[in-house]
Scaffold this active site. Structure first.
Site, PDB file in Angstrom:
ATOM      1  N   ASN A  10      12.739  -4.008  -1.382  1.00  0.00           N
ATOM      2  CA  ASN A  10      12.714  -2.547  -1.286  1.00  0.00           C
ATOM      3  C   ASN A  10      11.758  -2.195  -0.141  1.00  0.00           C
ATOM      4  OD1 ASN A  10      12.281   0.191  -1.614  1.00  0.00           O
ATOM      5  ND2 ASN A  10      11.221   0.007  -3.579  1.00  0.00           N
ATOM      6  N   LYS A  12      11.064   0.607   1.085  1.00  0.00           N
ATOM      7  CA  LYS A  12      10.405   1.915   0.947  1.00  0.00           C
ATOM      8  C   LYS A  12      10.468   2.676   2.285  1.00  0.00           C
ATOM      9  CE  LYS A  12       7.725   0.031  -2.809  1.00  0.00           C
ATOM     10  NZ  LYS A  12       6.542   0.068  -3.637  1.00  0.00           N
ATOM     11  N   HIS A  93      13.064   4.802  -9.171  1.00  0.00           N
ATOM     12  CA  HIS A  93      11.825   4.099  -8.819  1.00  0.00           C
ATOM     13  C   HIS A  93      10.640   4.991  -9.197  1.00  0.00           C
ATOM     14  CE1 HIS A  93       8.612   2.249  -6.548  1.00  0.00           C
ATOM     15  NE2 HIS A  93       9.370   1.161  -6.485  1.00  0.00           N
ATOM     16  N   GLU A  95       8.002   5.676  -7.756  1.00  0.00           N
ATOM     17  CA  GLU A  95       7.501   6.541  -6.687  1.00  0.00           C
ATOM     18  C   GLU A  95       8.354   7.806  -6.571  1.00  0.00           C
ATOM     19  OE1 GLU A  95       7.373   3.496  -3.665  1.00  0.00           O
ATOM     20  OE2 GLU A  95       5.687   2.581  -4.719  1.00  0.00           O
ATOM     21  N   GLU A 164       9.289  -2.390 -13.722  1.00  0.00           N
ATOM     22  CA  GLU A 164       8.182  -2.339 -12.765  1.00  0.00           C
ATOM     23  C   GLU A 164       7.023  -1.540 -13.355  1.00  0.00           C
ATOM     24  OE1 GLU A 164       9.721  -2.879  -8.468  1.00  0.00           O
ATOM     25  OE2 GLU A 164       9.879  -0.778  -8.983  1.00  0.00           O
ATOM     26  N   GLY A 170       2.220  -2.559  -5.731  1.00  0.00           N
ATOM     27  CA  GLY A 170       1.371  -2.470  -4.539  1.00  0.00           C
ATOM     28  C   GLY A 170      -0.109  -2.696  -4.808  1.00  0.00           C
ATOM     29  N   SER A 209       4.045  -6.292  -7.250  1.00  0.00           N
ATOM     30  CA  SER A 209       3.178  -7.322  -6.655  1.00  0.00           C
ATOM     31  C   SER A 209       3.748  -8.734  -6.742  1.00  0.00           C
ATOM     32  CB  SER A 209       1.768  -7.259  -7.273  1.00  0.00           C
ATOM     33  OG  SER A 209       1.160  -6.021  -6.963  1.00  0.00           O
TER      34      SER A 209
END
Ligand code: PGA
Length: 252
Positions: A10, A12, A93, A95, A164, A170, A209
Site C-alpha cells: 500500500n 499510500k 483503511h 487512515e 491492521e 507505521g 509494521s
C-alpha cells in the site's frame, strides 16, 4: 482458498512516475517467486502506468467512491479504477476512517460498489491502542466486520480481510504472534457467521509494521494468509525481502 500467501503493498500518498522503476523491480522479482501472490496499490495517479509497466503483479487502488458517478468533485468511482487497469481496491483503511470520517456503512457501500464492477476488495479492520488496552479489540474488530463487509452474492470469493491494529501502523510496533493468531481466528469465526462455509476461502492478511525482518515469523502463523505492507513496500529492496519470506513459507 488460494494457498499462496498474498503480499500487498500500500503506497499510500507516496510515489511519482520515478517510482515506476520500483514497481518494475517488484514485478521482476515476482517472476521468480511464483509461490507468492503479489500486488501493489499505488496512488490513483500511477495505477494506469503501473499496470502497463508490471506484467505479473496485481495492481489496485487505495479507495473508491460508493456511487457509480455524478457530482462528487475529486472522487473516483470503482468503474474508473477498473478502466484505469485496477484489479482490486482497498477499502476502510484506518487512515481513511480517521482522516475522512468513513463509517462501517461507508466502507460497506464502497466494497459493494467495487464488487459490482468486478473488482476484488481488501476490507481493512483494526482496533486502536485505547481499545486494545480496554480489552475491547476483538469486540471492535467483530463490529467492524459486521458493518463493513459486503453482503452481495459471491462476495466471499472476491473479498480479502486485512487486520491492521491502528497502533501498529507505521510505528515499528507489532502485536505478539499469539495476539495476531488469536485475532485472525476470531475474524475467521466472524466471517463464518457472515458468509457461512464460503468464509473459509477468504484470506486474512496482517498489516502494521511488517518488514523484511519480521515477515517470516508473522507469516508462519497458520491463520495469516499474507500481509498488507505500507512503508516497507515503497522500495523494491525492502518489499522483495517480504516477498521472499513469504515464498519460503510457501515452500514449508
Ligand atoms: P505500515 O502500514 O506497514 O507502514 O505499518 C501498513 C498499512 O497501513 O497498510
Amino acid at each position: 482458498m488460494s494457498e499462496r500467501p498474498y503480499i500487498v503493498g500500500n503506497w499510500k500518498m507516496h510515489g511519482s512516475r520515478a517510482m515506476l522503476s520500483e514497481a518494475r523491480a517488484i514485478d521482476r522479482a515476482a517472476e521468480r517467486l511464483m509461490k507468492v501472490e503479489v500486488a501493489i496499490a499505488p496512488p490513483f495517479t500511477l495505477i494506469h502506468a503501473t499496470r502497463k509497466e508490471a506484467a505479473l503483479i496485481g495492481v489496485g487502488a487505495q479507495d473508491c467512491h460508493a456511487a457509480e458517478g455524478g457530482a462528487h468533485t475529486g472522487d473516483i468511482s470503482a468503474a474508473m479504477l477498473k478502466d484505469s487497469g485496477a484489479g482490486f481496491v482497498i477499502v476502510g483503511h484506518s487512515e481513511r476512517r480517521a482522516d475522512h470520517g468513513e463509517t462501517d456503512a461507508d466502507v460497506k457501500a464502497k466494497a459493494e460498489a467495487a464488487l459490482a464492477v468486478g473488482l476484488s476488495v481488501i476490507v481493512c479492520v483494526g482496533e486502536t491502542e485505547a481499545e486494545r488496552d480496554a480489552g475491547k479489540a476483538a469486540e471492535v474488530v467483530s463490529k467492524q466486520l459486521e458493518g463493513s463487509l459486503p453482503e452481495t452474492e459471491q462476495a466471499a470469493e472476491k473479498v480479502t480481510v486485512a487486520y491492521e491494529p491502528v497502533w501498529a501502523i507505521g510505528t515499528g510496533r507489532t502485536p505478539t504472534l499469539e495476539d495476531i493468531g488469536a485475532m485472525h481466528q476470531a475474524i475467521r469465526l466472524r466471517l463464518r457467521g457472515i458468509y457461512g462455509e464460503a468464509a473459509d476461502g477468504v484470506r486474512i492478511l496482517y498489516g502494521g509494521s511488517v518488514k523484511a525482518d519480521n515477515a517470516a515469523e508473522i507469516l508462519s502463523i497458520p491463520e495469516v494468509g499474507g500481509a498488507l505492507v505500507g512503508g516497507a513496500s515503497l522500495t523494491a529492496e525492502s518489499f522483495v525481502g517480504i516477498m521472499t519470506a513469504a515464498a519460503e513459507r510457501g515452500e514449508g
